[in-house]
Design a protein around this motif. Structure first.
Motif, mmCIF file in Angstrom:
data_model
loop_
_atom_site.group_PDB
_atom_site.id
_atom_site.type_symbol
_atom_site.label_atom_id
_atom_site.label_comp_id
_atom_site.label_asym_id
_atom_site.label_seq_id
_atom_site.Cartn_x
_atom_site.Cartn_y
_atom_site.Cartn_z
ATOM 1 N N ALA A 1 -2.381 -46.854 47.850
ATOM 2 C CA ALA A 1 -2.806 -46.115 49.040
ATOM 3 C C ALA A 1 -1.598 -45.672 49.855
ATOM 4 O O ALA A 1 -0.574 -46.364 49.896
ATOM 5 N N PRO A 2 -1.691 -44.502 50.501
ATOM 6 C CA PRO A 2 -0.614 -44.108 51.409
ATOM 7 C C PRO A 2 -0.536 -45.074 52.581
ATOM 8 O O PRO A 2 -1.525 -45.719 52.934
ATOM 9 N N LEU A 3 0.634 -45.191 53.168
ATOM 10 C CA LEU A 3 0.803 -46.138 54.263
ATOM 11 C C LEU A 3 -0.010 -45.712 55.481
ATOM 12 O O LEU A 3 -0.180 -44.519 55.748
ATOM 13 N N ASN B 1 -7.077 -39.643 41.422
ATOM 14 C CA ASN B 1 -6.334 -39.099 42.558
ATOM 15 C C ASN B 1 -6.896 -39.591 43.888
ATOM 16 O O ASN B 1 -6.162 -39.728 44.876
ATOM 17 N N LYS B 2 -8.197 -39.882 43.916
ATOM 18 C CA LYS B 2 -8.823 -40.377 45.156
ATOM 19 C C LYS B 2 -8.273 -41.750 45.558
ATOM 20 O O LYS B 2 -8.359 -42.137 46.730
ATOM 21 N N LEU B 3 -7.689 -42.478 44.622
ATOM 22 C CA LEU B 3 -7.127 -43.787 44.949
ATOM 23 C C LEU B 3 -5.865 -43.674 45.791
ATOM 24 O O LEU B 3 -5.348 -44.675 46.279
ATOM 25 N N GLN B 4 -5.366 -42.446 45.969
ATOM 26 C CA GLN B 4 -4.219 -42.206 46.847
ATOM 27 C C GLN B 4 -4.623 -41.458 48.112
ATOM 28 O O GLN B 4 -3.777 -40.987 48.858
ATOM 29 N N ASP B 5 -5.920 -41.360 48.367
ATOM 30 C CA ASP B 5 -6.411 -40.643 49.548
ATOM 31 C C ASP B 5 -6.224 -41.487 50.811
ATOM 32 O O ASP B 5 -6.329 -42.717 50.766
ATOM 33 N N LEU C 1 -4.351 -57.051 49.634
ATOM 34 C CA LEU C 1 -4.953 -55.729 49.489
ATOM 35 C C LEU C 1 -5.987 -55.730 48.364
ATOM 36 O O LEU C 1 -5.749 -56.316 47.299
ATOM 37 N N PRO C 2 -7.137 -55.065 48.559
ATOM 38 C CA PRO C 2 -8.029 -54.857 47.415
ATOM 39 C C PRO C 2 -7.346 -53.954 46.399
ATOM 40 O O PRO C 2 -6.484 -53.138 46.745
#
Length: 626
Positions: free
Chosen positions: A332-334, A228-232, A325-326
């Motif tokens: 990731a959110p915009l 979930n942290k990958l979408q922080d 992008l890495p």
């Protein structure tokens, strides 16, 4: 051809929490999610030590023995008898009743186990139940085998009318297995050995994944919160979480490599004995889909990589001011878009409102999941990761598991799983033998539910920045569903084909993973050495080889279905409910015909892919706005 009730699950089955309520509520409060529901499994059984479960387990074993005593060796004679339809119809009804009971018992054990796969008591309960049910179902194995030995003309006559006619679709499905059916004692050996073969390795994978802890900013997190942290919104946090995932996966690659090698070899042995020619043929047969249809889908998606994923990630990298992008920023959110946590109550209302706008009946079925405690939502240590809808058996109802953390994608996941749940409820009246839906259509209601929810939210959004963020999130979800799942399928094919010449090292599997990911994601995503072991955690590779193309099949199919719906064709809702209500009683081609759709036409897939391409073009046109 094992009993369906004890066949390996597609993934770890979802479960209600028994011991972690306080921790789950504390986590929900910390994220301002509101009260998260935990489900009540008492509609199945009152507890793992309860008399009702113990008595049903003993009854199931007795019923299996009794069925064998009555019918073993007599199926051909019944089929040739003067009232074959009535005699065989009675036998199939009895068989179906036993399958229902076996399925109820195994569902409960799987749900309890998946609530915390690290708990020894639950693991023993699951393992013991599975072992006893596998042994019991061995007494039923003869029935399908003997039915398939009946001459086709004799069986056609018996199915023409009378009680057996109802079960004709199930018997037709059995016939498709006939060329790959083995001698009875070998089939029984395959079934009984499954407990110590693929089922044991499945369980090892589940318990290993659940036990992993990932160090992120001083916390030791389980898999789901770390992913979930990958979408922080915090880029540094995304990078740290990705590093933790990579490090822990790499430290455990020896066991994941052994599991992968063993299961691939186990499948190769089974395929070779049964006479399957291609590594994915068994899956295509189980899905009731022609291999050439899947090949056309794969070819169409791979040819579209440059127009879809490569093109979109190039655009996303531009939004971040980068050439590429890495990998940890892929979802990731915009930038410069306000991010907020969505409370559970809002997520519930969002999905139900979208469903209600399509059909109050659909919303009513979905509402039962909330009102009757059929959903388990909190993240907990040991709980199965991801999200699932488990149908249990027609006499009970489905259960839905999500790991809800308040992200927009979590709302879409809720819409997805409730779509499965609605489908399973509608298919239930077909009975235990014909309610299960082949994977070719199993993702239809789930992806359609997502699309309804997305379109309703988008229609109510006028702010350009928010609209772009919503479109981008949907494009990413569709890329993950179509492009990424076909890449997964390609990776699986490479692994299983390479395994035929000997064991694979972790480095060899890593190399196959990176080559396929680079091809599918394109040059705008940088895949460094940290991404190499990310194949290790994906459960579909373990629990249901080659399952993944069903997601792409479903997404493209739903895009076409939604196009029919958007044209406001009269009677669409009724036809849609008829499709879902059919369960596994009709082939997918016949079910799609009322919509004017033909998945056998190679151009069919371009309709769904074109919708994704159109959304990317809309995002490109929005450049400079807002």
């Amino acid at each position: 051809m094992p009993s369906r009730a004890v066949a390996p699950a597609l993934m770890p089955e979802p479960s209600r929490n028994v011991d972690g309520t306080h921790a789950a509520r504390a986590a929900a409060h910390a994220l301002d999610l509101g009260a998260l529901p935990e489900w009540d499994l008492s509609d199945l059984y009152s507890g793992i030590d309860a008399p009702d479960f113990r008595d049903d387990l003993a009854r199931a074993e007795s019923d299996c023995r009794g069925f064998a005593a009555r019918y073993a060796g007599r199926v051909a004679a019944l089929a040739a008898g003067p009232d074959a339809s009535a005699a065989l119809g009675e036998a199939v009804r009895a068989y179906e009743g036993i399958e229902e009971l076996l399925g109820k018992l195994m569902s409960y054990a799987g749900l309890v186990y998946s609530g915390d796969t690290t708990d020894e008591r639950r693991a023993k309960f699951y393992g013991d139940t599975r072992e006893r049910l596998t042994n019991a179902s061995a007494d039923l194995l003869f029935f399908a085998l003997e039915l398939n030995r009946v001459d086709d003309a004799v069986m056609d006559s018996a199915m023409a009318d009378g009680p057996l006619a109802h079960y004709a679709p199930w018997i037709e499905d059995l016939r498709r297995e006939k060329p790959f059916q083995l001698e009875d004692r070998i089939e029984k050996l395959f079934l009984e050995k499954s407990v110590t073969a693929n089922a044991a390795w499945d369980r090892l994978f589940n318990e290993t994944i659940a036990s992993l802890r990932f160090p992120v900013r001083g916390e030791a997190l389980t898999l789901e919160p770390t992913l979930n942290k990958l979408q922080d919104p915090d880029g540094a946090l995304r990078k740290e979480a990705a590093g933790a995932l990579s490090e822990v996966f790499r430290a455990n690659l020896r066991i994941f490599t052994l599991i992968t090698n063993t299961l691939a070899k186990d499948k190769e042995i089974s395929d070779r004995w049964r006479g399957f020619k291609d590594v994915a043929d068994a899956r295509h047969l189980a899905n009731r889909v022609e291999p050439e249809v899947v090949a056309a889908l794969v070819e169409a998606v791979q040819a579209a990589y440059p127009r879809l994923s490569h093109r979109y990630y190039r655009l996303k990298a531009k939004w971040f001011g980068l050439e590429a992008l890495p990998y940890w920023d892929r979802n990731a959110p915009l930038p410069k878009v306000e991010s907020r946590t969505i409370p559970w109550a809002e997520a519930r209302d969002t999905v139900l409102d979208a469903y209600d706008a399509f059909s109050p009946r659909m919303a009513g079925i979905a509402r039962d999941f909330f009102d009757r405690r059929w959903i388990d939502a909190p993240t907990r240590p040991g709980k199965a990761p991801g999200a699932f809808a488990h149908p249990t058996v027609p006499s009970v109802h489905p259960y839905v598991l999500v790991n809800y953390q308040g992200k927009p994608r979590d709302v879409m996941t809720l819409a997805h799983e409730l779509g499965h749940g609605v489908h399973q409820v509608l298919a239930g009246p077909n009975g235990a033998l014909m309610a299960p839906t082949p994977l070719t259509l199993a993702e239809t209601a789930s992806v359609f539910g997502e699309m309804l929810t997305f379109r309703r939210l988008l229609a109510g959004t006028t702010d350009t920045v928010q609209r772009r963020a919503m479109l981008a999130a949907k494009v990413e979800d569709m890329i993950n569903t179509v492009v990424r799942q076909i890449a997964f399928y390609s990776f699986e094919r490479k692994v299983h084909l390479a395994r035929q010449t000997g064991e694979l090292t972790a480095e060899q599997i890593n190399a196959l993973w990176i080559s396929v990911q680079a091809e599918s994601l394109g040059p705008a995503i940088t895949l460094d050495a940290g991404y190499e072991p990310f194949w290790a955690y994906i459960p579909h590779f373990i629990h249901s080889p080659f399952y993944v193309y069903a997601y792409a099949f479903g997404d493209c199919l739903v895009n076409s279905l939604y196009g029919v719906y958007a044209r406001a064709e009269e009677g669409f809702v009724d036809r849609y409910f008829a499709l879902l209500s059919a369960g596994g009683s009709k082939p997918y081609g016949k079910l799609l015909k009322p919509f004017g759709l033909d998945a056998g036409d190679p151009s069919f897939w371009q309709i769904g892919l074109g919708m994704i391409e159109g959304m990317i073009a809309e995002l490109e046109a929005m450049e400079g706005e807002g």
